[in-house]
Write a protein that holds these residues in place. Structure first.
Motif, PDB file in Angstrom:
ATOM      1  N   GLY A  63      37.367 -30.099  31.847  1.00 61.98           N
ATOM      2  CA  GLY A  63      37.160 -28.759  32.614  1.00 61.98           C
ATOM      3  C   GLY A  63      35.794 -28.680  33.134  1.00 61.98           C
ATOM      4  N   SER A  64      35.095 -29.518  33.188  1.00 61.02           N
ATOM      5  CA  SER A  64      33.837 -29.759  34.039  1.00 61.02           C
ATOM      6  C   SER A  64      33.995 -30.450  35.258  1.00 61.02           C
ATOM      7  N   THR A  65      33.704 -29.676  36.492  1.00 65.01           N
ATOM      8  CA  THR A  65      34.084 -30.309  37.658  1.00 65.01           C
ATOM      9  C   THR A  65      32.874 -29.891  38.753  1.00 65.01           C
ATOM     10  N   CYS A  66      32.870 -30.353  39.917  1.00 64.38           N
ATOM     11  CA  CYS A  66      31.726 -29.792  40.570  1.00 64.38           C
ATOM     12  C   CYS A  66      31.753 -28.495  41.041  1.00 64.38           C
ATOM     13  N   GLU A  67      33.170 -27.908  40.929  1.00 64.35           N
ATOM     14  CA  GLU A  67      33.419 -26.440  41.145  1.00 64.35           C
ATOM     15  C   GLU A  67      32.636 -25.487  40.353  1.00 64.35           C
ATOM     16  N   ASN A  68      32.407 -25.968  39.090  1.00 63.48           N
ATOM     17  CA  ASN A  68      31.679 -25.052  38.204  1.00 63.48           C
ATOM     18  C   ASN A  68      30.234 -25.488  38.103  1.00 63.48           C
ATOM     19  N   CYS A  69      29.624 -26.685  38.692  1.00 61.49           N
ATOM     20  CA  CYS A  69      28.531 -27.086  38.537  1.00 61.49           C
ATOM     21  C   CYS A  69      27.359 -26.390  39.346  1.00 61.49           C
ATOM     22  N   LEU A  70      26.093 -26.236  38.670  1.00 64.86           N
ATOM     23  CA  LEU A  70      24.943 -25.580  39.211  1.00 64.86           C
ATOM     24  C   LEU A  70      24.459 -26.128  40.511  1.00 64.86           C
ATOM     25  N   LEU A  71      24.713 -27.297  40.633  1.00 61.71           N
ATOM     26  CA  LEU A  71      24.347 -28.069  41.747  1.00 61.71           C
ATOM     27  C   LEU A  71      25.005 -27.792  43.036  1.00 61.71           C
ATOM     28  N   LEU A  72      26.275 -27.471  43.023  1.00 63.12           N
ATOM     29  CA  LEU A  72      27.093 -27.452  44.175  1.00 63.12           C
ATOM     30  C   LEU A  72      26.481 -26.174  45.183  1.00 63.12           C
ATOM     31  N   GLN A  73      26.707 -26.710  46.277  1.00 60.62           N
ATOM     32  CA  GLN A  73      26.260 -25.441  47.493  1.00 60.62           C
ATOM     33  C   GLN A  73      27.361 -25.382  48.174  1.00 60.62           C
ATOM     34  N   GLY A  74      26.976 -24.382  49.178  1.00 61.87           N
ATOM     35  CA  GLY A  74      27.938 -24.261  50.237  1.00 61.87           C
ATOM     36  C   GLY A  74      29.057 -22.771  49.735  1.00 61.87           C
ATOM     37  N   SER A  75      30.133 -22.755  50.683  1.00 62.23           N
ATOM     38  CA  SER A  75      30.670 -21.744  50.512  1.00 62.23           C
ATOM     39  C   SER A  75      32.080 -21.968  49.574  1.00 62.23           C
ATOM     40  N   ALA A  76      32.398 -20.734  48.643  1.00 60.07           N
ATOM     41  CA  ALA A  76      33.625 -21.222  47.897  1.00 60.07           C
ATOM     42  C   ALA A  76      34.828 -21.122  48.812  1.00 60.07           C
ATOM     43  N   GLY A  77      35.772 -22.103  48.509  1.00 62.89           N
ATOM     44  CA  GLY A  77      36.999 -22.095  49.304  1.00 62.89           C
ATOM     45  C   GLY A  77      37.200 -23.400  49.870  1.00 62.89           C
ATOM     46  N   ASN A  78      36.127 -24.088  49.917  1.00 64.00           N
ATOM     47  CA  ASN A  78      36.122 -25.453  50.860  1.00 64.00           C
ATOM     48  C   ASN A  78      36.391 -26.452  49.609  1.00 64.00           C
ATOM     49  N   ASN A  79      37.342 -27.367  50.093  1.00 61.98           N
ATOM     50  CA  ASN A  79      37.652 -28.459  49.113  1.00 61.98           C
ATOM     51  C   ASN A  79      36.462 -29.511  48.983  1.00 61.98           C
ATOM     52  N   TYR A  80      35.632 -29.646  49.874  1.00 65.30           N
ATOM     53  CA  TYR A  80      34.489 -30.422  49.986  1.00 65.30           C
ATOM     54  C   TYR A  80      33.140 -29.628  50.411  1.00 65.30           C
ATOM     55  N   ARG A  81      32.293 -29.878  49.569  1.00 62.88           N
ATOM     56  CA  ARG A  81      31.050 -29.091  49.701  1.00 62.88           C
ATOM     57  C   ARG A  81      29.644 -29.720  49.468  1.00 62.88           C
ATOM     58  N   PRO A  82      28.532 -29.229  49.916  1.00 61.63           N
ATOM     59  CA  PRO A  82      27.193 -30.126  49.871  1.00 61.63           C
ATOM     60  C   PRO A  82      27.012 -30.111  48.228  1.00 61.63           C
ATOM     61  N   CYS A  83      26.104 -30.939  47.875  1.00 62.38           N
ATOM     62  CA  CYS A  83      25.379 -31.155  46.317  1.00 62.38           C
ATOM     63  C   CYS A  83      24.245 -31.194  46.539  1.00 62.38           C
ATOM     64  N   SER A  84      23.459 -30.735  45.957  1.00 58.85           N
ATOM     65  CA  SER A  84      21.620 -31.081  45.884  1.00 58.85           C
ATOM     66  C   SER A  84      21.619 -32.426  45.202  1.00 58.85           C
ATOM     67  N   VAL A  85      22.310 -33.038  44.613  1.00 61.46           N
ATOM     68  CA  VAL A  85      22.386 -34.559  43.954  1.00 61.46           C
ATOM     69  C   VAL A  85      22.316 -35.506  45.235  1.00 61.46           C
ATOM     70  N   PHE A  86      23.202 -35.242  46.066  1.00 65.31           N
ATOM     71  CA  PHE A  86      23.470 -36.215  47.185  1.00 65.31           C
ATOM     72  C   PHE A  86      23.364 -35.484  48.483  1.00 65.31           C
ATOM     73  N   PRO A  87      22.361 -35.474  48.832  1.00 63.24           N
ATOM     74  CA  PRO A  87      21.683 -34.694  50.104  1.00 63.24           C
ATOM     75  C   PRO A  87      22.502 -35.356  51.256  1.00 63.24           C
ATOM     76  N   GLY A  88      23.135 -34.662  52.289  1.00 63.57           N
ATOM     77  CA  GLY A  88      23.655 -34.859  53.689  1.00 63.57           C
ATOM     78  C   GLY A  88      25.199 -35.516  53.152  1.00 63.57           C
ATOM     79  N   LYS A  89      25.689 -35.146  52.020  1.00 60.08           N
ATOM     80  CA  LYS A  89      26.923 -35.731  51.840  1.00 60.08           C
ATOM     81  C   LYS A  89      27.606 -34.598  51.251  1.00 60.08           C
TER      82      LYS A  89
END
Length: 104
Positions: A63-89
């Motif tokens: 059940g753990s995914t990027c969607e429920n990760c503390l490090l995920l950034q950006g607006s909810a509703g997008n299938n691909y969002r920025p992550c603080s672990v992988f800057p610029g991606k």
């Protein structure tokens, strides 16, 4: 050219950009993180959490995914969002990596 003329010309040159109409510049959109990227491979990133090798990553919690990760950034509703672990991606919201941290 006298010193007075030089200062006058420099002040005009400095004021010119402020007088021109301002346009917003846009950089290139970030690209999606490739699972073969060295940083992604080092952290076991997959685009679908259902594909996580639980033998290789025993810390994976179902059940753990990027969607429920503390490090995920950006607006909810997008299938691909920025992550603080992988800057610029951009990472898949249904993905997972071993840096996953539960949202608080």
């Amino acid at each position: 050219m006298t010193r007075r003329e030089l200062i006058k010309n420099l002040s005009l040159a400095a004021a010119l950009p402020a007088a021109l109409p301002w346009r917003e510049t846009r950089g290139a959109a970030p690209e999606r993180l490739d699972v073969k990227d060295p940083a992604a491979a080092a952290l076991g990133y997959v685009e679908n959490a259902a594909q996580v090798d639980t033998k290789k990553y025993p810390a994976f919690v179902k059940g753990s995914t990027c969607e429920n990760c503390l490090l995920l950034q950006g607006s909810a509703g997008n299938n691909y969002r920025p992550c603080s672990v992988f800057p610029g991606k951009l990472v898949s919201v249904s993905g997972w990596c071993k840096s996953w941290a539960p949202e608080i």
